[in-house]
Motif scaffolding. Structure first.
Motif, PDB file in Angstrom:
ATOM      1  N   PRO A  16       0.833  -1.203   0.000  1.00 36.50           N
ATOM      2  CA  PRO A  16       0.000   0.000   0.000  1.00 36.50           C
ATOM      3  C   PRO A  16       0.870   1.255   0.000  1.00 36.50           C
ATOM      4  O   PRO A  16       1.877   1.321   0.698  1.00 36.50           O
ATOM      5  N   VAL A  17       0.483   2.232  -0.809  1.00 33.72           N
ATOM      6  CA  VAL A  17       1.201   3.506  -0.885  1.00 33.72           C
ATOM      7  C   VAL A  17       0.438   4.527  -0.047  1.00 33.72           C
ATOM      8  O   VAL A  17      -0.719   4.846  -0.341  1.00 33.72           O
ATOM      9  N   HIS A  18       1.070   5.029   1.009  1.00 29.02           N
ATOM     10  CA  HIS A  18       0.408   5.986   1.888  1.00 29.02           C
ATOM     11  C   HIS A  18       0.422   7.392   1.290  1.00 29.02           C
ATOM     12  O   HIS A  18       1.135   7.678   0.329  1.00 29.02           O
ATOM     13  N   GLU A  19      -0.368   8.265   1.877  1.00 24.46           N
ATOM     14  CA  GLU A  19      -0.481   9.645   1.392  1.00 24.46           C
ATOM     15  C   GLU A  19       0.853  10.375   1.414  1.00 24.46           C
ATOM     16  O   GLU A  19       1.133  11.220   0.557  1.00 24.46           O
ATOM     17  N   ASP A  20       1.701  10.047   2.383  1.00 27.98           N
ATOM     18  CA  ASP A  20       3.004  10.722   2.473  1.00 27.98           C
ATOM     19  C   ASP A  20       4.049  10.085   1.548  1.00 27.98           C
ATOM     20  O   ASP A  20       5.217  10.487   1.562  1.00 27.98           O
TER      21      ASP A  20
END
Length: 323
Positions: A214-218
């Motif tokens: 998963p790619v987080h917002e940051d």
């Protein structure tokens, strides 16, 4: 009932593996380079749409024109370029394994190297890359036993990771380490919404996996899940994924397998959750794949033996991030 795809040999064999196919839907790069790199007498279509393929051993990028079947030299002296990808602004980037860096191939024929050091150390040998909508470049950085020219001090790194090329406020490039749990990452792709990073890990007999991070917002990565694990038999370990692309529905089209063990050379179609939807016997040992042609339903496949194949009427449609 799924029908096996019919693979047609359209070019090769070349000298060494073909890799990193990418469809140039705009043709801007193709046409801009034609006056510099193409031999006389080649007739290009007005739209210039073409497939670009890396021939790493001979240090060049080839251009395949589907209507005519012509294969021409697009770039030379590419320093074992493997993966290729377009950015949101339509520029072409590649992984120069021989020079241990990611570069931009400019339309005027020049090459612009990007940042090549992580914490002051030269990184390893970039293999594959994908570019997100912010223009950030995610790339795999395994160790290549073939010596690379240039500085060998301070490298290779003690780890093989997924790295990220991002821009500072002044537009200069810098590198960030994104994974701390890989030993030989190879293929890489992003989901359409940019929220999942798919990575193939081929780090040993017990670790040939397709992973989803998963790619987080940051921009950081979360804990991965394993979508698929490749096994082994009495003949040896099964070959994991060396290259992949996504179709318009988000399915993962992956190149894997060989004749040494397992089910042979195979093109897999995985759902985003990792379910195997289809398998298609593939020629040779496939290295990478990309959809192309005007309707984006033709799958082009490169191989370890230096061939270029295509399968038409796949029943699946590719998608372009860019251009």
């Amino acid at each position: 009932m799924t029908t096996d795809w019919k693979f047609e040999l359209i070019a090769g064999p070349f000298n060494g593996a073909t890799e990193g196919p990418v469809w140039d839907a705009q043709g801007k790069t193709h046409l801009a380079a034609s006056s510099l790199r193409f031999p006389q007498g080649i007739v290009l279509r007005p739209d210039g749409k073409t497939l670009l393929v890396a021939e790493s051993l001979r240090n060049r990028i080839l251009s395949y024109d589907p209507p005519s079947g012509n294969v021409t030299e697009f770039r030379r002296f590419t320093s074992r370029t493997k993966g290729l990808a377009f950015s949101p602004d339509g520029l072409l980037y590649g992984c120069q394994s021989g020079s241990r860096r990611v570069v931009r191939f400019n339309p005027d024929g020049s090459t612009s190297p990007l940042a090549d050091r992580l914490d002051g150390h030269f990184h390893n040998h970039p293999h594959d890359l994908t570019i997100d909508r912010k223009g950030r470049i995610w790339f795999t950085d395994p160790y290549d036993p073939i010596p690379a020219p240039g500085p060998q001090l301070h490298g290779p790194l003690e780890h093989a990771s997924v790295l990220l090329l991002d821009r500072r406020p002044d537009r200069s490039w810098h590198i960030r380490r994104m994974t701390y749990d890989t030993s030989s990452p190879t293929a890489i792709a992003l989901s359409r919404d940019g929220k999942i990073l798919y990575v193939s890990e081929i780090g040993g007999e017990d670790k040939r996996e397709l992973r989803a991070y998963p790619v987080h917002e940051d921009g950081s990565l979360g804990t991965y899940i394993v979508l698929h694990t490749f096994g082994s038999d009495h003949r040896g370990p099964h070959r994991g994924i060396s290259g992949m692309c996504l179709d318009s529905e988000g399915h993962i089209i992956a190149c894997a397998g060989w004749e040494k063990s397992g089910p042979g050379a195979v093109i897999y179609v995985f759902s985003p959750s990792g379910r195997v939807i289809e398998t298609h016997p593939a020629p040779d040992s496939p290295t990478n794949c990309a959809f192309g042609d005007d309707d984006m339903t033709t799958l082009y496949v490169t191989t370890a033996t230096g061939h270029l194949y295509r399968a038409r009427s796949t029943g699946r449609q590719g998608r372009l991030f860019f251009p």
